[in-house]
Design an enzyme around this catalytic site. Structure first.
Site, mmCIF file in Angstrom:
data_model
loop_
_atom_site.group_PDB
_atom_site.id
_atom_site.type_symbol
_atom_site.label_atom_id
_atom_site.label_comp_id
_atom_site.label_asym_id
_atom_site.label_seq_id
_atom_site.Cartn_x
_atom_site.Cartn_y
_atom_site.Cartn_z
ATOM 1 N NE ARG A 38 46.465 37.325 30.169
ATOM 2 C CZ ARG A 38 46.616 36.451 31.147
ATOM 3 N NH1 ARG A 38 47.811 36.273 31.686
ATOM 4 N NH2 ARG A 38 45.589 35.771 31.600
ATOM 5 C CG LEU A 73 50.936 45.972 29.902
ATOM 6 C CD1 LEU A 73 50.232 46.084 31.254
ATOM 7 C CD2 LEU A 73 50.831 47.288 29.136
ATOM 8 C CE LYS A 74 55.598 40.067 32.466
ATOM 9 N NZ LYS A 74 55.756 38.635 32.814
ATOM 10 C CG HIS A 138 41.201 35.086 45.397
ATOM 11 N ND1 HIS A 138 41.265 35.978 44.344
ATOM 12 C CD2 HIS A 138 41.860 33.963 44.983
ATOM 13 C CE1 HIS A 138 41.915 35.422 43.334
ATOM 14 N NE2 HIS A 138 42.301 34.204 43.699
ATOM 15 C CG ASP A 139 35.360 38.987 48.193
ATOM 16 O OD1 ASP A 139 34.642 38.673 49.160
ATOM 17 O OD2 ASP A 139 35.241 40.067 47.592
ATOM 18 C CG ASN A 141 42.062 34.729 51.224
ATOM 19 O OD1 ASN A 141 42.284 34.712 50.013
ATOM 20 N ND2 ASN A 141 41.889 33.605 51.911
ATOM 21 C CE1 TYR A 142 42.902 40.660 49.907
ATOM 22 C CE2 TYR A 142 41.084 40.731 48.349
ATOM 23 C CZ TYR A 142 42.437 40.643 48.599
ATOM 24 O OH TYR A 142 43.324 40.555 47.555
ATOM 25 C CG ASP A 168 36.746 41.058 44.511
ATOM 26 O OD1 ASP A 168 37.710 41.190 45.290
ATOM 27 O OD2 ASP A 168 36.679 40.144 43.679
#
Length: 372
Positions: A38, A73-74, A138-139, A141-142, A168
């Site tokens: 961006r 990208l928008k 995030h990591d 949580n996985y 990740d």
């Protein structure tokens, strides 16, 4: 020697860690990686601390050898502005939540309509479908949802915080690379690209093969109570008298016997099956009576699977890793340089440059006609 991925163009829409590390590996093997960021801020990781040049050292390590274009990208008609790049690309890597690239007009269907050879790799936490597909995580949580974190219980039963971003990298980066290479091989045969759904949480289960097997036979693992989670004195971390630690992993009987002999423990401790807790306690008392240096000398030249726990600085300065040239490649920013991130690509296949840099935000816009 020509590197295996020379001539392969990658459009990298990803940010932070899993995608950028995957495209770093591809770049090391010869791919041309164009990072799409961006305008103004770029990849969020550029803003992290500490700085190495204008951007964070994390960003620099993960994005060396790539080029950057900055584009919103928008913007209306974004696919037309990127059409030339899309038509020439072999691989697209993105890391948005499911559906975001479709809403931007840059999803797999839109890109494959321009270039049906494109391999589109989407890396997400929970995959493109399912009840958790849109859940922010995030990591950590996985690791929690997959059951892996629950097996890392400390002495009080609380799961420990892993020192590496396992989901990740092991669940995202590496599976992405493997499947991209498989897709390239398939495209050699069919002439067609495909969409890859890389779900970090899904891929953690591969590492829990033993727990899955045991559990389905009625022996669900107990945190802190299994072979590699603390349930045996043969796979433990023991504290030394100077506050350092010994990582002891003499699992097999021959290593265990050598270990017991090396530390001067009584022979009756060879039987660790009757009372594992007692044996662990006795060994801890023996180890805690001497320094880490003492034990390192005791273990030297012996076949027993033990090592002193190193700090990160000590590990990078270890003669073994130095002898293998692991940190010989340099990453430069202006007149400063640091060791580049080691990449798991065989030396025969990777970039042999001694020094490399990382891209400034949007520095390749002019080259691709994206100044306006």
């Amino acid at each position: 020697m020509m590197r295996p991925l020379e001539g392969v163009r990658v459009l990298d829409f990803s940010t932070l860690l899993p995608g950028p590390m995957a495209t770093l590996v591809l770049a090391e093997a010869g791919a041309e990686v164009i990072k799409i960021e961006r305008p103004g801020r770029g990849d969020e990781m550029r803003s992290y601390e500490p700085k190495f040049g204008e951007d964070s050292v994390n960003f620099a390590l993960l994005n060396r050898g790539k080029r950057s274009i900055a584009i919103d990208l928008k913007e209306k008609g974004i696919i037309d502005k990127l059409r030339g790049l899309i038509a020439s690309a072999d691989i697209v890597v993105e890391q948005f939540r499911p559906g975001v690239m479709d809403r931007l007009g840059l999803g797999y269907e839109a890109l494959s309509a321009i270039n049906d050879k494109i391999i589109y790799c989407a890396i997400t936490g929970y995959g493109q479908s399912g009840p958790l597909a849109q859940v922010a995580a995030h990591d950590l949580n996985y690791l929690a949802v997959s059951g892996m974190l629950g097996l890392s219980a400390g002495s009080d039963g609380t799961p420990g915080l892993p020192p590496a971003l396992i989901a990740d990298i092991a669940g995202g980066t590496y599976p992405a690379i493997v499947n991209i290479l498989l897709a390239l091989r398939q495209r050699d045969r069919t002439g067609k690209g495909c969409k890859l759904d890389i779900a970090m949480a899904d891929n953690l289960f591969t590492f829990l093969y033993w727990a899955i097997g045991n559990g389905q036979l009625g022996q669900w693992p107990v945190p802190g109570g299994e072979l590699v989670t603390g349930g045996t004195p043969r796979y433990q971390v023991y504290r030394t008298s100077d506050g350092k630690f010994i990582a002891a992993a003499p699992l097999e009987d021959k290593f265990w016997a050598n270990f017991i002999e090396a530390i001067g423990a009584p022979e009756e401790l060879l039987d660790d099956a009757t009372d594992p807790g007692m044996v662990k306690s006795e060994i801890q008392q023996i180890i805690s009576a001497q320094t880490a240096e003492h034990w390192a000398k005791c273990f030297e030249g012996k076949d027993l699977c033990c090592a002193v726990v190193a700090s990160m600085k000590e590990a990078m300065e270890h003669p073994h890793f130095r002898s293998r040239g692991l940190f010989s490649k340099q990453l430069a920013s202006g007149d400063r340089s640091i060791a580049a991130l080691p990449i798991p690509v065989a030396s025969e296949f990777r970039d042999q440059k001694a020094v490399d840099g990382y891209p400034g935000l949007g520095e390749a816009n002019h080259e691709f006609g994206l100044d306006h």
